[in-house]
Design an enzyme around this catalytic site. Sequence first.
Site: not given
Length: 282
Positions: A37, A148, A34-35
């Site tokens: 990654h 994170e 997804h965004a």
Amino acid sequence: MKLVQTIKELQSELDALRSEGKTIGLVPTMGALHAGHASLVKRAVAENDVVVVSDFVNPTQFNDKNDLAKYPRTLDADCELLEKVGAAFVFAPSVEEIYPEPDTRQFSYAPLDTVMEGRFRPGHFNGVCQIVSKLFMIVNPTRAYFGEKDFQQLAIIREMVKQIGFNGLEIVGCPIVREEDGLALSSRNARLSAVEREYALNISQTLFKSCTFAKSHPVAETQKFVEDAIAAAPGLRLEYFEIVDGTTLQKITDWEDTDYAVGCITVFCGEVRLIDNIKYKG
């Protein structure tokens, strides 16, 4: 961009590039990209000559076989996304390629791996260290990138690299990426129904509100604020919420205990287990 499925082929490609003095960035993933990654890969592309993205659902880090079976696998869509953001190689090996025989190595980074996720998912971090250490040995990257959102995982990987070395490998932590409404991006979000997706918003909204609350209230009251808010929210079941020192991952009792305080949360929304965190200090 090249899709590679064997260790031998990947190492052959990378050895040639390394001999030309190229730096190599690694972004380990379990696919279902997804965004969040994509942001890791973009950062890696900006900081390295060549970027390898691993796309491998690692069976050794699942302590729940049902969870492993349900984990989304979307290699074609993943490759499409990775080509757009500039990855050079997608490493998508079979389980047999990575584990020709069972990996019996035991990793212990107490107390980092015995709290929070370590308490509720026995064996999980051992499996994470097994696959990540294998990837580091296969790729021998200059830098490796982790989100994170998996805050505890990042701390444990940093400790593993500190102890083992891996040729001076640099670990780069990247900020959580969120939807416009605040929900932390996760491959597991795809398993939420439309109604559950609405319920899940209460997780990040509660964390954001707790940041304001924490400015004028002690740690114990902030802890209770979050626990009560999740308990009152529809469709959610709190597994844990802990306010910890961001380096040691040990609970704090006073804001003055540390310069780096993080609230880590895990919540079930229906059958889907979601994690998130927020920085209070640091």
